[in-house]
Write a protein that holds these residues in place. Structure first.
Motif, PDB file in Angstrom:
ATOM      1  N   SER A 253      32.196  25.890  35.841  1.00  0.00           N
ATOM      2  CA  SER A 253      32.040  26.145  34.529  1.00  0.00           C
ATOM      3  C   SER A 253      31.424  25.201  33.301  1.00  0.00           C
ATOM      4  N   LEU A 254      30.930  25.496  32.623  1.00  0.00           N
ATOM      5  CA  LEU A 254      30.373  25.251  31.379  1.00  0.00           C
ATOM      6  C   LEU A 254      31.356  24.761  30.600  1.00  0.00           C
ATOM      7  N   PRO A 255      30.819  23.958  29.610  1.00  0.00           N
ATOM      8  CA  PRO A 255      31.887  23.026  28.261  1.00  0.00           C
ATOM      9  C   PRO A 255      31.834  24.907  27.535  1.00  0.00           C
ATOM     10  N   PRO A 256      32.945  24.653  26.869  1.00  0.00           N
ATOM     11  CA  PRO A 256      34.295  22.961  27.202  1.00  0.00           C
ATOM     12  C   PRO A 256      35.279  23.625  28.253  1.00  0.00           C
TER      13      PRO A 256
ATOM     14  N   ASP B 103      34.368  23.364  31.405  1.00  0.00           N
ATOM     15  CA  ASP B 103      33.979  22.642  32.815  1.00  0.00           C
ATOM     16  C   ASP B 103      35.481  22.012  33.065  1.00  0.00           C
ATOM     17  N   SER B 104      35.328  21.942  34.409  1.00  0.00           N
ATOM     18  CA  SER B 104      34.640  22.463  35.128  1.00  0.00           C
ATOM     19  C   SER B 104      35.014  23.611  36.022  1.00  0.00           C
ATOM     20  N   LEU B 105      36.498  22.849  36.492  1.00  0.00           N
ATOM     21  CA  LEU B 105      36.620  24.226  37.936  1.00  0.00           C
ATOM     22  C   LEU B 105      38.229  24.156  36.844  1.00  0.00           C
ATOM     23  N   ASN B 106      37.710  25.437  35.689  1.00  0.00           N
ATOM     24  CA  ASN B 106      38.670  26.598  34.775  1.00  0.00           C
ATOM     25  C   ASN B 106      38.705  27.850  35.823  1.00  0.00           C
ATOM     26  N   LEU B 107      40.396  27.885  35.590  1.00  0.00           N
ATOM     27  CA  LEU B 107      41.034  29.297  37.020  1.00  0.00           C
ATOM     28  C   LEU B 107      41.185  30.336  35.916  1.00  0.00           C
ATOM     29  N   GLY B 108      41.512  30.124  34.528  1.00  0.00           N
ATOM     30  CA  GLY B 108      42.138  31.074  33.685  1.00  0.00           C
ATOM     31  C   GLY B 108      40.546  31.896  32.917  1.00  0.00           C
ATOM     32  N   ASP B 109      41.075  33.772  33.657  1.00  0.00           N
ATOM     33  CA  ASP B 109      40.093  34.610  33.511  1.00  0.00           C
ATOM     34  C   ASP B 109      40.397  35.567  31.585  1.00  0.00           C
ATOM     35  N   HIS B 110      41.064  34.466  31.058  1.00  0.00           N
ATOM     36  CA  HIS B 110      41.651  34.679  29.897  1.00  0.00           C
ATOM     37  C   HIS B 110      40.867  34.268  29.061  1.00  0.00           C
TER      38      HIS B 110
ATOM     39  N   ASP C  41      36.337  32.280  28.920  1.00  0.00           N
ATOM     40  CA  ASP C  41      35.228  31.407  29.567  1.00  0.00           C
ATOM     41  C   ASP C  41      33.555  32.549  30.773  1.00  0.00           C
ATOM     42  N   ALA C  42      32.333  32.540  31.182  1.00  0.00           N
ATOM     43  CA  ALA C  42      31.882  33.995  31.623  1.00  0.00           C
ATOM     44  C   ALA C  42      32.109  33.893  32.893  1.00  0.00           C
ATOM     45  N   PRO C  43      33.055  34.905  33.428  1.00  0.00           N
ATOM     46  CA  PRO C  43      33.582  35.459  34.382  1.00  0.00           C
ATOM     47  C   PRO C  43      32.853  35.261  35.125  1.00  0.00           C
ATOM     48  N   GLU C  44      32.249  35.348  35.667  1.00  0.00           N
ATOM     49  CA  GLU C  44      31.748  35.032  37.410  1.00  0.00           C
ATOM     50  C   GLU C  44      31.951  34.251  37.290  1.00  0.00           C
ATOM     51  N   ALA C  45      31.952  32.855  36.554  1.00  0.00           N
ATOM     52  CA  ALA C  45      32.749  31.210  36.563  1.00  0.00           C
ATOM     53  C   ALA C  45      33.435  31.195  37.536  1.00  0.00           C
ATOM     54  N   VAL C  46      34.528  31.644  36.591  1.00  0.00           N
ATOM     55  CA  VAL C  46      35.520  31.697  36.962  1.00  0.00           C
ATOM     56  C   VAL C  46      35.841  32.345  38.494  1.00  0.00           C
ATOM     57  N   VAL C  47      35.014  33.623  38.335  1.00  0.00           N
ATOM     58  CA  VAL C  47      35.289  34.481  40.062  1.00  0.00           C
ATOM     59  C   VAL C  47      35.060  32.691  41.389  1.00  0.00           C
ATOM     60  N   GLU C  48      33.640  32.156  40.853  1.00  0.00           N
ATOM     61  CA  GLU C  48      33.839  31.205  42.005  1.00  0.00           C
ATOM     62  C   GLU C  48      34.807  30.421  42.152  1.00  0.00           C
ATOM     63  N   ASN C  49      34.970  29.919  40.930  1.00  0.00           N
ATOM     64  CA  ASN C  49      35.777  28.445  40.869  1.00  0.00           C
ATOM     65  C   ASN C  49      37.567  29.381  41.458  1.00  0.00           C
ATOM     66  N   ARG C  50      37.743  30.125  41.378  1.00  0.00           N
ATOM     67  CA  ARG C  50      38.760  30.535  42.102  1.00  0.00           C
ATOM     68  C   ARG C  50      38.486  31.000  43.598  1.00  0.00           C
TER      69      ARG C  50
END
Length: 243
Positions: free
Chosen positions: A28-31, A33-40, A43-52
């Motif tokens: 995930s990019l700022p703000p 960054d970087s292992l954001n696991l919240g989809d609400h 954050d960019a949905p694709e980043a959350v999917v990748e983090n999860r």
């Protein structure tokens, strides 16, 4: 950057697995960054999917965590029944391989396991949930056998300022809660979420309590903090029984 996690320092029975993530190790990019696991949180949905995905595969989890829609309530559900995100602020599991999860960014993540290592729970405890009884409901959902608890990263007592009405609400429920508040400026008070949680746990028969020494607000390198940053990500606290 590889995943960076925190393992509870508690004498949990064999077969109980638990951990809390930090903000390190994601895409995930700022703000966020970087292992954001919240989809609400925006954050960019694709980043959350990748983090999860990184969470699940990097930690070799037995299954996808049971993600909740947290509403600062008191409901503790059976994690085995969570098929899609549902509204609850705690969940328990008594079956191996079912991964309980709660997301936080200042609120208190609280993990429970019974003495026999047969039932575990993850609890999201902000001040509203603490006040209304999310800990008590969670211990009851575990059959009244809380066993022991670990208090994960939350906003510390030197940083959590609340209004006088919050203190009055807690003291109205339990006069001993006054010990968890230090007078600040005007009608402001510094609140100790950890002490409030310990009081509620003790009243529920859970006296073996560990952790409670990590402040999300003061450690921006490892933790998200809603109070500090406003728009930010979420860490996750997980607990499950091994197969």
């Amino acid at each position: 950057m590889s995943l960076s996690i925190i393992l509870p320092d508690w004498p949990a029975p064999k077969g109980v697995r638990a951990l809390t993530t930090t903000r390190r190790g994601g895409v995930s990019l700022p703000p966020y960054d970087s292992l954001n696991l919240g989809d609400h949180v925006g954050d960019a949905p694709e980043a959350v999917v990748e983090n999860r995905r990184r969470l699940r595969e990097g930690l070799k989890l037995p299954a996808e965590p049971r993600w909740l829609t947290q509403i600062h309530g008191t409901y503790c559900c059976d994690a085995a029944t969570v098929q899609t995100p549902m509204e609850a602020d705690a969940q328990f599991a008594d079956q191996p391989g079912v991964v309980c999860a709660v997301l936080t960014a200042d609120c208190l993540p609280l993990l429970l396991c019974d003495a026999a290592g047969e039932r575990v729970a993850a609890v999201h405890a902000g001040w509203r949930g603490l006040l209304d009884g999310v800990i008590e409901h969670s211990v009851q959902a575990m059959g009244g056998q809380g066993g022991m608890a670990w208090l994960g990263p939350a906003i510390g007592p030197a940083a959590f300022e609340v209004g006088g009405e919050v203190r009055a609400a807690f003291v109205g429920r339990d006069p001993a809660a006054a010990k968890a508040f230090v007078s600040g400026s005007g009608d402001k008070w510094l609140a100790d979420l950890y002490l409030l949680a310990r009081q509620r746990l003790a009243a529920s028969g859970v006296t073996r309590v560990y952790g409670g020494d990590l402040c999300t607000f003061s450690d921006s390198e490892r933790f998200y903090s809603y109070r500090r940053d406003g728009q930010t990500g979420r860490i996750v606290s997980l607990i499950w029984l091994e197969e």
